[in-house]
Design a protein around this motif. Structure first.
Motif, mmCIF file in Angstrom:
data_model
loop_
_atom_site.group_PDB
_atom_site.id
_atom_site.type_symbol
_atom_site.label_atom_id
_atom_site.label_comp_id
_atom_site.label_asym_id
_atom_site.label_seq_id
_atom_site.Cartn_x
_atom_site.Cartn_y
_atom_site.Cartn_z
ATOM 1 N N MET A 154 0.384 3.315 18.490
ATOM 2 C CA MET A 154 0.241 3.874 17.158
ATOM 3 C C MET A 154 -0.495 2.892 16.256
ATOM 4 N N SER A 155 -1.405 3.397 15.472
ATOM 5 C CA SER A 155 -2.300 2.560 14.684
ATOM 6 C C SER A 155 -1.598 1.958 13.482
ATOM 7 N N ASN A 156 -1.953 0.689 13.138
ATOM 8 C CA ASN A 156 -1.523 0.079 11.894
ATOM 9 C C ASN A 156 -2.747 -0.330 11.087
ATOM 10 N N ALA A 157 -3.854 0.387 11.252
ATOM 11 C CA ALA A 157 -5.089 0.070 10.538
ATOM 12 C C ALA A 157 -4.951 0.467 9.075
ATOM 13 N N SER A 158 -5.879 -0.009 8.272
ATOM 14 C CA SER A 158 -5.912 0.371 6.867
ATOM 15 C C SER A 158 -6.946 1.478 6.661
ATOM 16 N N PHE A 159 -6.861 2.135 5.515
ATOM 17 C CA PHE A 159 -7.852 3.151 5.177
ATOM 18 C C PHE A 159 -8.193 3.027 3.702
ATOM 19 N N GLU A 160 -9.383 3.491 3.356
ATOM 20 C CA GLU A 160 -9.864 3.419 1.983
ATOM 21 C C GLU A 160 -9.944 4.817 1.384
ATOM 22 N N VAL A 161 -9.620 4.905 0.116
ATOM 23 C CA VAL A 161 -9.828 6.128 -0.652
ATOM 24 C C VAL A 161 -11.115 5.938 -1.450
ATOM 25 N N ILE A 162 -12.163 6.656 -1.051
ATOM 26 C CA ILE A 162 -13.437 6.590 -1.764
ATOM 27 C C ILE A 162 -13.430 7.672 -2.842
ATOM 28 N N SER A 163 -13.508 7.277 -4.093
ATOM 29 C CA SER A 163 -13.477 8.257 -5.170
ATOM 30 C C SER A 163 -14.797 9.018 -5.226
ATOM 31 N N ALA A 195 1.114 3.447 8.443
ATOM 32 C CA ALA A 195 2.439 2.990 8.842
ATOM 33 C C ALA A 195 2.404 2.382 10.239
ATOM 34 N N SER A 196 3.095 1.263 10.393
ATOM 35 C CA SER A 196 3.208 0.617 11.705
ATOM 36 C C SER A 196 4.254 1.336 12.547
ATOM 37 N N ALA A 197 4.292 1.002 13.823
ATOM 38 C CA ALA A 197 5.286 1.602 14.708
ATOM 39 C C ALA A 197 6.694 1.284 14.220
ATOM 40 N N GLY A 198 6.901 0.061 13.745
ATOM 41 C CA GLY A 198 8.215 -0.312 13.239
ATOM 42 C C GLY A 198 8.596 0.468 11.994
ATOM 43 N N GLN A 199 7.649 0.664 11.097
ATOM 44 C CA GLN A 199 7.922 1.442 9.884
ATOM 45 C C GLN A 199 8.223 2.899 10.212
ATOM 46 N N ILE A 200 7.511 3.442 11.183
ATOM 47 C CA ILE A 200 7.765 4.833 11.588
ATOM 48 C C ILE A 200 9.151 4.958 12.200
ATOM 49 N N ASP A 201 9.509 4.027 13.075
ATOM 50 C CA ASP A 201 10.837 4.066 13.705
ATOM 51 C C ASP A 201 11.939 3.982 12.654
ATOM 52 N N GLU A 202 11.748 3.127 11.652
ATOM 53 C CA GLU A 202 12.767 2.981 10.611
ATOM 54 C C GLU A 202 12.870 4.251 9.765
ATOM 55 N N HIS A 242 2.329 6.900 5.217
ATOM 56 C CA HIS A 242 0.884 7.033 5.435
ATOM 57 C C HIS A 242 0.641 7.017 6.945
ATOM 58 N N LEU A 243 0.794 8.178 7.547
ATOM 59 C CA LEU A 243 0.648 8.295 9.000
ATOM 60 C C LEU A 243 -0.814 8.528 9.361
ATOM 61 N N SER A 244 -1.294 7.814 10.373
ATOM 62 C CA SER A 244 -2.610 8.131 10.920
ATOM 63 C C SER A 244 -2.525 9.438 11.698
ATOM 64 N N HIS A 245 -3.678 10.049 11.952
ATOM 65 C CA HIS A 245 -3.681 11.275 12.751
ATOM 66 C C HIS A 245 -3.082 11.027 14.124
ATOM 67 N N ASP A 246 -3.440 9.902 14.740
ATOM 68 C CA ASP A 246 -2.927 9.592 16.077
ATOM 69 C C ASP A 246 -1.404 9.472 16.071
ATOM 70 N N SER A 247 -0.865 8.791 15.058
ATOM 71 C CA SER A 247 0.587 8.626 14.984
ATOM 72 C C SER A 247 1.281 9.965 14.788
ATOM 73 N N ALA A 248 0.753 10.778 13.891
ATOM 74 C CA ALA A 248 1.365 12.085 13.647
ATOM 75 C C ALA A 248 1.343 12.949 14.896
ATOM 76 N N GLU A 249 0.218 12.950 15.586
ATOM 77 C CA GLU A 249 0.110 13.761 16.803
ATOM 78 C C GLU A 249 1.084 13.282 17.879
ATOM 79 N N ALA A 250 1.210 11.963 18.028
ATOM 80 C CA ALA A 250 2.123 11.425 19.036
ATOM 81 C C ALA A 250 3.567 11.795 18.710
ATOM 82 N N LEU A 251 3.934 11.730 17.448
ATOM 83 C CA LEU A 251 5.301 12.066 17.052
ATOM 84 C C LEU A 251 5.590 13.541 17.285
ATOM 85 N N LEU A 252 4.635 14.399 16.971
ATOM 86 C CA LEU A 252 4.824 15.827 17.221
ATOM 87 C C LEU A 252 4.937 16.110 18.705
#
Length: 468
Positions: free
Chosen positions: A1-10, A23-30, A191-201
């Motif tokens: 599961m990704s712990n990368a950052s993302f930018e909001v471009i206005s 969110a990191s794997a640890g944050q998701i588990d918690e 703040h779940l990445s697409h990959d993390s959300a898909e894996a959890l589902l």
């Protein structure tokens, strides 16, 4: 599961408005641990107390209306004067809270005897458990009524994944819930990445996923959820049609049609994207719509007090420009192409309203969801012609008819393949009515009484009165 950052471009000025970490794997588990720990206590909390907390939550959102509106405008481009969505959130949540006791009440079924013993039968709505709610960016505060308030009222706990274009709305919501005294774990934002959300589902981490977004996103959510048989509610896109009969009041409808096409820069799932006009009033309608459209001002959401701001990103505006060009190349006529609206330049997120006449049913601009401020007008010969063309779409979210003959109008509404139909109105998500579509516009309903029921399962009780 990704712990990368993302930018909001206005889209307002192209700058980086915010940077967040996924969110990191640890944050998701918690978060999942807290949600599951809160699930049974929250379900067992009396409805009146749940309702008090949820209503306090949205009122806390109202107290943060300025912060929410400011963040909304910078993140997705809507004019600041139009960016406060908290009144709708509060209204829909209060209504749901008022209706919850009746909607969630035990429903009696005929009593009887089985093998000579008395049997009582009844059904109680039962909360499913842990909901993942995935919110789109285009109405990022108002949508929390169906994605957060309704599941919480019915006894579920919620983890909110907001669009990466509007993450600050989710953060403010979590802060508001805590300020309302919401118990830990009952409502969280991640703040779940697409990959993390898909894996959890796929792994079955949630009992239900509630998704508001694109058709492509809904298909992907369904694919992942199917692996674990997770329940899915989808509110997806639209290509919503309207029909103007020969007896319609053009003075009444033209400003409303313009609003339906251009408000929020056309970035609404229920925007009017196909306009079918009876041939006898077609030219008068087009002239009136052109005059009305020229009143719409596109500009900087904070500096110019415009009617519409930029689309949510440059690529979205360029996609709409490409669809306009393709339609024009296929024979549609562009009525406002010679009217330059200041900030509207190729490669910019700003896009001025446009009208296309002579739009043919087979054109991409009449088939694919556009999500831009474009009115596509086609001439029809009568009711049957209009019905055929309106229903000739893979989408079915909303549809509208304009006529002075109310009986004829209602008959037409009965035949339209859409989840919500309007007579002499368009482009409106009513805070009291169920919301959802047919065909590729979604699965299930949210909002209103039906939204509360949709957040539960029917649990059947069979009570044998004999004890020996």
């Amino acid at each position: 599961m990704s712990n990368a950052s993302f930018e909001v471009i206005s889209p307002v000025d192209g700058r980086v408005y915010a940077t967040r970490d996924y969110a990191s794997a640890g944050q998701i588990d918690e978060a999942l641990r807290l949600a599951n720990a809160a699930r049974i206590p929250w379900r067992q909390t009396p409805l009146a107390e749940r309702a008090r907390i949820v209503v306090d939550f949205v009122e806390q959102m109202g107290a943060r209306a300025d912060d929410l509106a400011e963040a909304l405008s910078w993140q997705m481009g809507r004019p600041r004067a139009q960016a406060d969505e908290t009144p709708r959130l509060i209204e829909s949540t209060r209504y749901a809270a008022e209706q919850a006791a009746a909607v969630l009440a035990e429903e009696a079924y005929p009593a009887g005897t089985v093998d000579g013993r008395q049997v009582r039968r009844f059904v109680r709505p039962w909360p499913g458990g842990v909901h993942l709610s995935i919110c789109a960016w285009n109405y990022p505060t108002a949508m929390l009524g169906s994605l957060v308030s309704d599941p919480l009222l019915t006894g579920n706990v919620v983890i909110l994944k907001h669009s990466p274009q509007t993450p600050l709305i989710a953060e403010i919501a979590a802060e508001a819930f805590a300020a309302a005294g919401g118990p830990q774990g009952v409502f969280q934002s991640l703040h779940l990445s697409h990959d993390s959300a898909e894996a959890l589902l796929s792994d079955g981490a949630f009992s239900t996923v509630n998704f508001i977004g694109s058709v492509a996103g809904g298909r992907r959510i369904s694919e992942m959820a199917a692996r674990s048989l997770t329940r899915v509610h989808l509110e997806l896109g639209g290509k919503d049609p309207t029909y103007i009969r020969s007896d319609a009041d053009l003075g009444l409808l033209v400003p409303q049609i313009a609003e339906g096409c251009f408000s929020n820069s056309g970035q609404s799932c229920c925007s009017v994207e196909r306009i079918y006009v009876h041939e006898s009033v077609h030219d008068r309608f087009v002239d009136a719509l052109r005059e009305e459209t020229l009143r719409w001002r596109v500009g900087h959401p904070f500096d110019d007090d415009p009617d519409i701001g930029p689309l949510w990103r440059e690529q979205a505006a360029d996609y709409v420009r490409a669809q306009i060009a393709a339609a024009e190349a296929s024979g549609a006529q562009r009525l406002l192409g010679d009217q330059r609206f200041g900030l509207d330049q190729p490669g910019s997120a700003y896009l001025a309203p446009e009208i296309l006449v002579g739009a043919e049913q087979g054109m991409g601009i009449m088939r694919d969801e556009l999500f831009g401020p474009v009115a596509c007008v086609a001439k029809v010969s009568g009711d049957e012609d209009a019905l055929t063309l309106m229903n000739d779409s893979p989408f079915g979210l909303t549809a509208s008819v304009w006529t002075e003959d109310l009986d004829a109008g209602v008959r037409l509404l009965e035949e339209l393949e859409a989840g919500t139909v309007y007579l002499n109105r368009c482009d409106h998500a009513d805070p009291y009515l169920p919301w959802g579509g047919v065909k590729q516009s979604g699965l299930g309903r949210n909002n209103g009484k039906a939204g509360l029921i949709a957040a539960t399962e029917a649990k059947s009780f069979h009570i044998n009165h004999a004890v020996s």
